[in-house]
Write a protein that holds these residues in place. Sequence first.
Motif, PDB file in Angstrom:
ATOM      1  N   HIS A 149       0.671  -1.151   0.138  1.00  0.00           N
ATOM      2  CA  HIS A 149       0.003  -0.013  -0.115  1.00  0.00           C
ATOM      3  C   HIS A 149       1.009   1.212   0.008  1.00  0.00           C
ATOM      4  CE1 HIS A 149      -3.184   2.502   1.205  1.00  0.00           C
ATOM      5  NE2 HIS A 149      -2.566   3.356   1.936  1.00  0.00           N
ATOM      6  N   ILE A 150       0.716   2.156  -0.956  1.00  0.00           N
ATOM      7  CA  ILE A 150       1.333   3.286  -1.030  1.00  0.00           C
ATOM      8  C   ILE A 150       0.537   4.544  -0.911  1.00  0.00           C
ATOM      9  CG2 ILE A 150       2.869   4.903  -2.450  1.00  0.00           C
ATOM     10  CD1 ILE A 150       3.729   2.114  -3.867  1.00  0.00           C
ATOM     11  N   GLY A 151       0.687   5.229   0.313  1.00  0.00           N
ATOM     12  CA  GLY A 151      -0.031   6.415   0.677  1.00  0.00           C
ATOM     13  C   GLY A 151      -0.352   6.530   2.076  1.00  0.00           C
ATOM     14  N   SER A 152      -1.298   7.196   2.618  1.00  0.00           N
ATOM     15  CA  SER A 152      -1.958   7.598   3.726  1.00  0.00           C
ATOM     16  C   SER A 152      -2.473   6.379   4.355  1.00  0.00           C
ATOM     17  CB  SER A 152      -2.835   8.393   3.637  1.00  0.00           C
ATOM     18  OG  SER A 152      -3.512   8.620   4.912  1.00  0.00           O
ATOM     19  N   TYR A 153      -2.128   5.996   5.704  1.00  0.00           N
ATOM     20  CA  TYR A 153      -2.917   4.972   6.424  1.00  0.00           C
ATOM     21  C   TYR A 153      -4.513   5.208   6.165  1.00  0.00           C
ATOM     22  CZ  TYR A 153       1.917   4.911   8.251  1.00  0.00           C
ATOM     23  OH  TYR A 153       3.255   4.847   8.288  1.00  0.00           O
ATOM     24  N   ASP A 154      -4.791   6.081   6.236  1.00  0.00           N
ATOM     25  CA  ASP A 154      -6.354   6.310   6.212  1.00  0.00           C
ATOM     26  C   ASP A 154      -6.925   6.008   4.996  1.00  0.00           C
ATOM     27  OD1 ASP A 154      -6.454   7.348   8.927  1.00  0.00           O
ATOM     28  OD2 ASP A 154      -6.372   9.479   8.190  1.00  0.00           O
ATOM     29  N   ASP A 155      -5.952   5.641   3.892  1.00  0.00           N
ATOM     30  CA  ASP A 155      -6.347   5.318   2.571  1.00  0.00           C
ATOM     31  C   ASP A 155      -6.548   3.639   2.396  1.00  0.00           C
ATOM     32  OD1 ASP A 155      -7.173   7.867   1.869  1.00  0.00           O
ATOM     33  OD2 ASP A 155      -5.046   8.028   0.888  1.00  0.00           O
ATOM     34  N   GLU A 156      -6.101   3.065   3.506  1.00  0.00           N
ATOM     35  CA  GLU A 156      -5.959   1.741   3.332  1.00  0.00           C
ATOM     36  C   GLU A 156      -7.208   1.093   2.908  1.00  0.00           C
ATOM     37  OE1 GLU A 156      -4.162   0.050   7.030  1.00  0.00           O
ATOM     38  OE2 GLU A 156      -2.192   1.068   6.531  1.00  0.00           O
ATOM     39  N   PRO A 157      -8.489   1.165   3.226  1.00  0.00           N
ATOM     40  CA  PRO A 157      -9.548   0.491   2.825  1.00  0.00           C
ATOM     41  C   PRO A 157      -9.688  -0.050   1.435  1.00  0.00           C
ATOM     42  CG  PRO A 157     -10.107   2.036   4.719  1.00  0.00           C
ATOM     43  CD  PRO A 157      -8.924   2.389   4.185  1.00  0.00           C
ATOM     44  N   ALA A 158      -9.106   1.072   0.549  1.00  0.00           N
ATOM     45  CA  ALA A 158      -9.222   0.820  -0.687  1.00  0.00           C
ATOM     46  C   ALA A 158      -8.313  -0.326  -1.204  1.00  0.00           C
ATOM     47  CB  ALA A 158      -9.025   1.917  -1.637  1.00  0.00           C
ATOM     48  N   THR A 159      -7.220  -0.433  -0.502  1.00  0.00           N
ATOM     49  CA  THR A 159      -6.145  -1.635  -0.732  1.00  0.00           C
ATOM     50  C   THR A 159      -6.852  -2.809  -0.252  1.00  0.00           C
ATOM     51  OG1 THR A 159      -4.271   0.026  -0.676  1.00  0.00           O
ATOM     52  CG2 THR A 159      -3.830  -2.213  -0.468  1.00  0.00           C
ATOM     53  N   ILE A 160      -7.419  -2.499   1.008  1.00  0.00           N
ATOM     54  CA  ILE A 160      -7.938  -4.048   1.759  1.00  0.00           C
ATOM     55  C   ILE A 160      -8.939  -4.659   0.859  1.00  0.00           C
ATOM     56  CG2 ILE A 160      -9.065  -4.829   3.664  1.00  0.00           C
ATOM     57  CD1 ILE A 160      -7.712  -2.605   5.269  1.00  0.00           C
ATOM     58  N   LYS A 161      -9.916  -3.726   0.100  1.00  0.00           N
ATOM     59  CA  LYS A 161     -11.105  -4.062  -0.695  1.00  0.00           C
ATOM     60  C   LYS A 161     -10.472  -4.821  -1.994  1.00  0.00           C
ATOM     61  CE  LYS A 161     -14.912  -2.451  -3.298  1.00  0.00           C
ATOM     62  NZ  LYS A 161     -14.747  -2.647  -4.503  1.00  0.00           N
ATOM     63  N   ALA A 162      -9.188  -4.371  -2.358  1.00  0.00           N
ATOM     64  CA  ALA A 162      -8.611  -5.091  -3.594  1.00  0.00           C
ATOM     65  C   ALA A 162      -7.979  -6.453  -3.198  1.00  0.00           C
ATOM     66  CB  ALA A 162      -7.636  -4.352  -4.126  1.00  0.00           C
ATOM     67  N   ASP A 196       1.786  10.716   1.100  1.00  0.00           N
ATOM     68  CA  ASP A 196       1.598  10.243  -0.112  1.00  0.00           C
ATOM     69  C   ASP A 196       2.713   9.003  -0.797  1.00  0.00           C
ATOM     70  OD1 ASP A 196       3.195  12.367  -0.646  1.00  0.00           O
ATOM     71  OD2 ASP A 196       2.869  12.312  -2.808  1.00  0.00           O
ATOM     72  N   LYS A 197       3.753   9.046  -0.024  1.00  0.00           N
ATOM     73  CA  LYS A 197       4.915   8.158  -0.258  1.00  0.00           C
ATOM     74  C   LYS A 197       5.007   7.064   0.488  1.00  0.00           C
ATOM     75  CE  LYS A 197       7.061  11.380  -3.471  1.00  0.00           C
ATOM     76  NZ  LYS A 197       8.292  12.163  -3.645  1.00  0.00           N
ATOM     77  N   LEU A 198       4.221   6.843   1.613  1.00  0.00           N
ATOM     78  CA  LEU A 198       4.542   5.982   2.687  1.00  0.00           C
ATOM     79  C   LEU A 198       4.212   4.698   2.025  1.00  0.00           C
ATOM     80  CD1 LEU A 198       2.388   7.505   5.662  1.00  0.00           C
ATOM     81  CD2 LEU A 198       4.975   7.169   5.613  1.00  0.00           C
ATOM     82  N   LYS A 199       5.258   3.571   2.418  1.00  0.00           N
ATOM     83  CA  LYS A 199       4.963   2.308   1.959  1.00  0.00           C
ATOM     84  C   LYS A 199       4.724   1.402   3.016  1.00  0.00           C
ATOM     85  CE  LYS A 199       8.074   2.642  -1.905  1.00  0.00           C
ATOM     86  NZ  LYS A 199       9.474   2.077  -2.717  1.00  0.00           N
ATOM     87  N   THR A 200       3.569   0.631   2.903  1.00  0.00           N
ATOM     88  CA  THR A 200       3.095  -0.400   3.986  1.00  0.00           C
ATOM     89  C   THR A 200       2.536  -1.591   3.201  1.00  0.00           C
ATOM     90  OG1 THR A 200       2.125   1.739   5.040  1.00  0.00           O
ATOM     91  CG2 THR A 200       1.340  -0.762   6.030  1.00  0.00           C
ATOM     92  N   VAL A 201       3.251  -2.551   3.839  1.00  0.00           N
ATOM     93  CA  VAL A 201       2.810  -3.946   3.605  1.00  0.00           C
ATOM     94  C   VAL A 201       1.482  -4.312   4.096  1.00  0.00           C
ATOM     95  CG1 VAL A 201       3.347  -6.661   3.199  1.00  0.00           C
ATOM     96  CG2 VAL A 201       5.192  -4.737   2.881  1.00  0.00           C
ATOM     97  N   ILE A 202       0.558  -4.746   3.434  1.00  0.00           N
ATOM     98  CA  ILE A 202      -0.844  -5.043   3.935  1.00  0.00           C
ATOM     99  C   ILE A 202      -1.077  -6.559   3.739  1.00  0.00           C
ATOM    100  CG2 ILE A 202      -3.163  -4.627   4.166  1.00  0.00           C
ATOM    101  CD1 ILE A 202      -2.854  -1.943   3.683  1.00  0.00           C
ATOM    102  N   ARG A 203      -1.193  -7.536   4.786  1.00  0.00           N
ATOM    103  CA  ARG A 203      -1.213  -8.879   4.844  1.00  0.00           C
ATOM    104  C   ARG A 203      -2.432  -9.230   5.398  1.00  0.00           C
ATOM    105  NH1 ARG A 203       3.974 -11.042   6.738  1.00  0.00           N
ATOM    106  NH2 ARG A 203       4.852 -10.346   4.566  1.00  0.00           N
ATOM    107  N   TYR A 204      -3.210 -10.284   4.714  1.00  0.00           N
ATOM    108  CA  TYR A 204      -4.428 -10.738   5.406  1.00  0.00           C
ATOM    109  C   TYR A 204      -4.369 -12.295   5.196  1.00  0.00           C
ATOM    110  CZ  TYR A 204      -7.756  -6.953   6.223  1.00  0.00           C
ATOM    111  OH  TYR A 204      -8.283  -5.823   7.030  1.00  0.00           O
ATOM    112  N   PRO A 205      -4.660 -13.093   6.513  1.00  0.00           N
ATOM    113  CA  PRO A 205      -4.678 -14.234   6.535  1.00  0.00           C
ATOM    114  C   PRO A 205      -6.015 -14.986   5.547  1.00  0.00           C
ATOM    115  CG  PRO A 205      -5.570 -13.771   8.528  1.00  0.00           C
ATOM    116  CD  PRO A 205      -5.196 -12.599   7.712  1.00  0.00           C
TER     117      PRO A 205
END
Length: 207
Positions: A149-162, A196-205
């Motif tokens: 996920h690249i960007g704000s932590y608050d924008d994570e829901p869109a990445t999670i949806k994907a 806008d450049k924050l890099k966060t790996v998001i991982r779901y089981p």
Amino acid sequence: MAFDFKKEFKEFYFPATKPAIVEMPAMNYLAVRGKGDPNEEGGAYKQALEQLYGIAYTLKMSYKSDYRIEGFFEYVVPPLEGLWWAENGEIDYTNKDDFCFISMIRLPDFITEKDVQWAIREATRKKKMDFSQVGFFPYDEGLCVQCMHIGSYDDEPATIKALVEYAQSQGYQIAIDNVRRHHEIYLSDPRKTSTDKLKTVIRYPIS
């Protein structure tokens, strides 16, 4: 040269921005549990990070002390990670006070629970701080779906949806429970990186 987990295990720390399935091996961590808004100055999350890094660097620099860790080799402290959930179920990004977390830093396999207990005693003695919340935390995550996920932590829901949609398209279901949780790995320092450049790996089981 010091061993760097990020460079040696790029598939875990630098996934693509498109979701992919990954089988995670069991790992050991330093961990601190807590609850509350991670942005609160002096709050539980900020205190957890201070404790985690205090013990992480005590272990990393142990070779300069009289204490000997069997099999020790020099390494770079791995990035901060976090497991997140809410007591009432689904995470609500507009109500961060209800966030529950386990903040974590990966440990090399040669570090044991006994070594962590030594580091807690040593850091307490040197820094005159209470490190009793830090614990040795084995975590077996298993089969997961992940992406960058690249960007704000608050924008994570869109990445999670994907992530969720991709997992379902491959015949899997999200398998979050009381052990396997919403997992993030923080590759950027928010104090030094624009939002806008924050890099966060998001991982779901998944299952």
